[in-house]
Design a protein around this motif. Structure first.
Motif, PDB file in Angstrom:
ATOM      1  N   ASN A 141       0.813  -1.220   0.000  1.00 30.78           N
ATOM      2  CA  ASN A 141       0.000   0.000   0.000  1.00 30.78           C
ATOM      3  C   ASN A 141       0.843   1.264   0.000  1.00 30.78           C
ATOM      4  O   ASN A 141       2.032   1.236   0.326  1.00 30.78           O
ATOM      5  CB  ASN A 141      -0.913   0.030   1.237  1.00 30.78           C
ATOM      6  CG  ASN A 141      -1.929  -1.079   1.245  1.00 30.78           C
ATOM      7  OD1 ASN A 141      -2.823  -1.115   0.405  1.00 30.78           O
ATOM      8  ND2 ASN A 141      -1.798  -1.997   2.194  1.00 30.78           N
ATOM      9  N   PHE A 176       0.624   5.102   1.716  1.00 30.05           N
ATOM     10  CA  PHE A 176      -0.051   5.865   2.760  1.00 30.05           C
ATOM     11  C   PHE A 176       0.429   7.308   2.762  1.00 30.05           C
ATOM     12  O   PHE A 176       1.565   7.605   2.371  1.00 30.05           O
ATOM     13  CB  PHE A 176       0.226   5.266   4.140  1.00 30.05           C
ATOM     14  CG  PHE A 176      -0.310   3.887   4.330  1.00 30.05           C
ATOM     15  CD1 PHE A 176      -1.657   3.685   4.601  1.00 30.05           C
ATOM     16  CD2 PHE A 176       0.521   2.780   4.240  1.00 30.05           C
ATOM     17  CE1 PHE A 176      -2.164   2.411   4.774  1.00 30.05           C
ATOM     18  CE2 PHE A 176       0.030   1.500   4.421  1.00 30.05           C
ATOM     19  CZ  PHE A 176      -1.320   1.309   4.684  1.00 30.05           C
ATOM     20  N   ASN A 209      -5.200   6.488   4.024  1.00 30.40           N
ATOM     21  CA  ASN A 209      -5.363   6.346   2.585  1.00 30.40           C
ATOM     22  C   ASN A 209      -5.287   7.742   1.965  1.00 30.40           C
ATOM     23  O   ASN A 209      -6.034   8.632   2.365  1.00 30.40           O
ATOM     24  CB  ASN A 209      -6.724   5.705   2.297  1.00 30.40           C
ATOM     25  CG  ASN A 209      -6.973   5.488   0.824  1.00 30.40           C
ATOM     26  OD1 ASN A 209      -6.977   6.426   0.039  1.00 30.40           O
ATOM     27  ND2 ASN A 209      -7.211   4.246   0.447  1.00 30.40           N
ATOM     28  N   SER A 258      -5.478   3.907   8.784  1.00 29.10           N
ATOM     29  CA  SER A 258      -5.165   2.483   8.939  1.00 29.10           C
ATOM     30  C   SER A 258      -4.381   2.231  10.212  1.00 29.10           C
ATOM     31  O   SER A 258      -4.507   1.174  10.826  1.00 29.10           O
ATOM     32  CB  SER A 258      -4.365   1.975   7.736  1.00 29.10           C
ATOM     33  OG  SER A 258      -5.136   1.983   6.569  1.00 29.10           O
TER      34      SER A 258
END
Length: 251
Positions: A57, A59, A87, A94
Motif C-alpha cells: 500500500n 499511505f 489512505n 489504517s
C-alpha cells in the motif's frame, strides 16, 4: 500539563477547511501558556506530511510533534509525537500511533484500524506498567485525532453563515469524543512568514473536560485555498494559552 498538550492536539484537529493535501507540508508553531498573567512561550509544535510506501500500500503519513524549548525542560520536559497513516484518497486511517514523554510520565499507544472501518485493536503501555491490548468498536466515520485534521479540509467555510455548525467524532484514549465546530465570521491576523492574512474565525467545543468555556477555544485559518491555521487560542481548567504560526513551507 497533559491537558495542555491534549488540548493543543484537539484544537489542531479542527482547524483546516478545504485545500489540497500535499506531501512535504511543514507547519511550525510557537505554543504559549498564560503564567502569572503573562503569555509565555513554552514549546514548539510541528506538523508534517509525507508519502510512504509499503510492499502492498501507499499511505499519507501525518505527524504532529510537540517539544518544550530547552530552557523549560528542567521545569517540565515534553517530547510528544502523534502519527497517523491514512489512505491518500479517502483519508481513512489504517494506523494511529502516539508516543508521549511529559515530565517523566511516558505512554505509547497504537490503534490498528481493521478493514471493516469500525474495529480498532489498541495496544498501549504506560510507564512502569505492563503492555495492554484491547479491541473496541467506533462509528465508521470516526477519525483518529491526527487524521481528522486533514479530513476537515472537506469543509468549505466560504459558504458558511455566522453561527453555522458542523459536528464530528474523534477517538482518543479508547473513547469517542463528539466535537462541534462553529463558524464565527472573518478577522485579520498575523500568519508568521505568510504575513497578515484575512482568516476564518472558528469556535470549537467538545464533550471533554479538556476544554473550558463557551467560544473560548478559537482558531483563525487563512481564508484562501491554502487554509493554513494562523492562530489558535484555547481555554482549559488550569489556564489559557495560544499557538502562533511562525513558519509554513511546502504548502
Amino acid at each position: 500539563m497533559r491537558k495542555f498538550i491534549f488540548t493543543i492536539i484537539l484544537v489542531f484537529s479542527f482547524i483546516i477547511s478545504f485545500s489540497q493535501i500535499k506531501p512535504n507540508e511543514r507547519l511550525v508553531y510557537s505554543a504559549s501558556y498564560n503564567m502569572s498573567g503573562l503569555m509565555t512561550q513554552l514549546a514548539q509544535v510541528t506538523m508534517e506530511t509525507e508519502m510512504m510506501e509499503t510492499s502492498k500500500n501507499t499511505f499519507l503519513h501525518l505527524s504532529c510533534q510537540a517539544a518544550t524549548f530547552s530552557k523549560w525542560d528542567s521545569f517540565f520536559k515534553i517530547r510528544d509525537l502523534y502519527e497517523s497513516y491514512v489512505n491518500p484518497s479517502t483519508l481513512k486511517p489504517s494506523l494511529y500511533k502516539r508516543s508521549i514523554n511529559e515530565g517523566g510520565y511516558t505512554k505509547t499507544e497504537k490503534y490498528l484500524f481493521k478493514s471493516d472501518g469500525k474495529t480498532i485493536i489498541s495496544t498501549s503501555k504506560r510507564k512502569n506498567k505492563p503492555e495492554t491490548k484491547k479491541t473496541f468498536t467506533v462509528g465508521t466515520s470516526t477519525q483518529d485525532i491526527v487524521s481528522i485534521i486533514y479530513k476537515l479540509r472537506t469543509i468549505d467555510f466560504q459558504n458558511y453563515k455566522n453561527g453555522q455548525t458542523k459536528s464530528f467524532v474523534i477517538v482518543f484514549d479508547e473513547k469517542e469524543i463528539p466535537v462541534l465546530v462553529k463558524f464565527m465570521g472573518n478577522e485579520t491576523v498575523s500568519a508568521g512568514n505568510l504575513g497578515t492574512k484575512n482568516c476564518y474565525k472558528i469556535s470549537i467545543s467538545a464533550k471533554t473536560d479538556a476544554l473550558k468555556g463557551k467560544d473560548k477555544n478559537l482558531i483563525w485559518i487563512t481564508a484562501d485555498t491554502k487554509k493554513i491555521p494562523a492562530l489558535i487560542k484555547f481555554s482549559i481548567p488550569v489556564g489559557t494559552g495560544q499557538l502562533s504560526l511562525s513558519n509554513a513551507t511546502g504548502i
